[in-house]
Design a protein around this motif. Structure first.
Motif: not given
Length: 70
Positions: A41-57
Protein backbone atom coordinates in the motif's frame (compact mmCIF):
# COMPACT_ATOMS: atom_id res chain seq x y z
CA UNK A 1 -18.82 1.07 -8.14
CA UNK A 2 -17.30 3.79 -10.25
CA UNK A 3 -13.51 3.48 -10.60
CA UNK A 4 -13.19 7.17 -9.75
CA UNK A 5 -15.37 6.96 -6.64
CA UNK A 6 -13.60 7.87 -3.44
CA UNK A 7 -13.33 5.42 -0.56
CA UNK A 8 -14.72 6.76 2.70
CA UNK A 9 -11.70 6.78 5.01
CA UNK A 10 -13.25 8.66 7.95
CA UNK A 11 -13.39 5.55 10.16
CA UNK A 12 -10.00 4.20 9.00
CA UNK A 13 -6.99 4.44 11.32
CA UNK A 14 -3.56 5.65 10.27
CA UNK A 15 -0.60 3.43 11.12
CA UNK A 16 2.91 4.79 11.55
CA UNK A 17 5.94 2.89 10.24
CA UNK A 18 6.61 1.10 13.56
CA UNK A 19 3.04 -0.27 13.57
CA UNK A 20 3.31 -1.30 9.91
CA UNK A 21 6.59 -3.12 10.60
CA UNK A 22 5.05 -4.92 13.58
CA UNK A 23 1.91 -5.99 11.64
CA UNK A 24 3.75 -7.11 8.50
CA UNK A 25 7.07 -8.40 9.81
CA UNK A 26 8.84 -6.37 7.09
CA UNK A 27 11.75 -4.00 7.55
CA UNK A 28 11.40 -0.31 6.77
CA UNK A 29 13.57 -0.68 3.66
CA UNK A 30 11.45 -3.58 2.40
CA UNK A 31 8.23 -1.65 2.97
CA UNK A 32 9.48 1.29 0.90
CA UNK A 33 10.94 -1.00 -1.78
CA UNK A 34 7.64 -2.90 -2.12
CA UNK A 35 5.71 0.37 -2.18
CA UNK A 36 7.86 1.56 -5.08
CA UNK A 37 7.19 -1.76 -6.87
CA UNK A 38 3.44 -1.27 -6.22
CA UNK A 39 3.23 -4.51 -4.22
CA UNK A 40 2.51 -2.73 -0.93
CA UNK A 41 0.00 0.00 0.00
CA UNK A 42 1.00 3.60 -0.67
CA UNK A 43 1.90 5.81 2.24
CA UNK A 44 -0.07 8.97 2.94
CA UNK A 45 1.71 12.23 3.68
CA UNK A 46 0.48 13.57 7.01
CA UNK A 47 2.88 16.48 7.30
CA UNK A 48 6.24 17.72 6.04
CA UNK A 49 8.14 14.89 7.75
CA UNK A 50 5.37 12.47 8.66
CA UNK A 51 3.77 9.60 6.74
CA UNK A 52 1.33 6.84 7.58
CA UNK A 53 -0.59 3.99 6.02
CA UNK A 54 -4.31 3.31 6.17
CA UNK A 55 -4.95 0.34 8.43
CA UNK A 56 -7.44 -1.19 5.99
CA UNK A 57 -4.80 -1.13 3.22
CA UNK A 58 -2.21 -2.81 5.43
CA UNK A 59 -4.81 -5.38 6.54
CA UNK A 60 -5.57 -6.13 2.87
CA UNK A 61 -1.87 -6.69 2.24
CA UNK A 62 -1.54 -8.96 5.31
CA UNK A 63 -4.52 -11.02 4.08
CA UNK A 64 -2.92 -11.61 0.65
CA UNK A 65 0.69 -10.39 0.43
CA UNK A 66 1.47 -12.31 -2.77
CA UNK A 67 -1.62 -11.17 -4.66
CA UNK A 68 -1.65 -7.55 -3.47
CA UNK A 69 -1.41 -4.84 -6.13
CA UNK A 70 -1.90 -1.15 -5.32
Amino acid sequence: MNALAQIDRRADSILRISDVRRRTGLSTATIYRREAARTFPRKQHLGPKMVGWYQSDVDAWVADPVGYRS
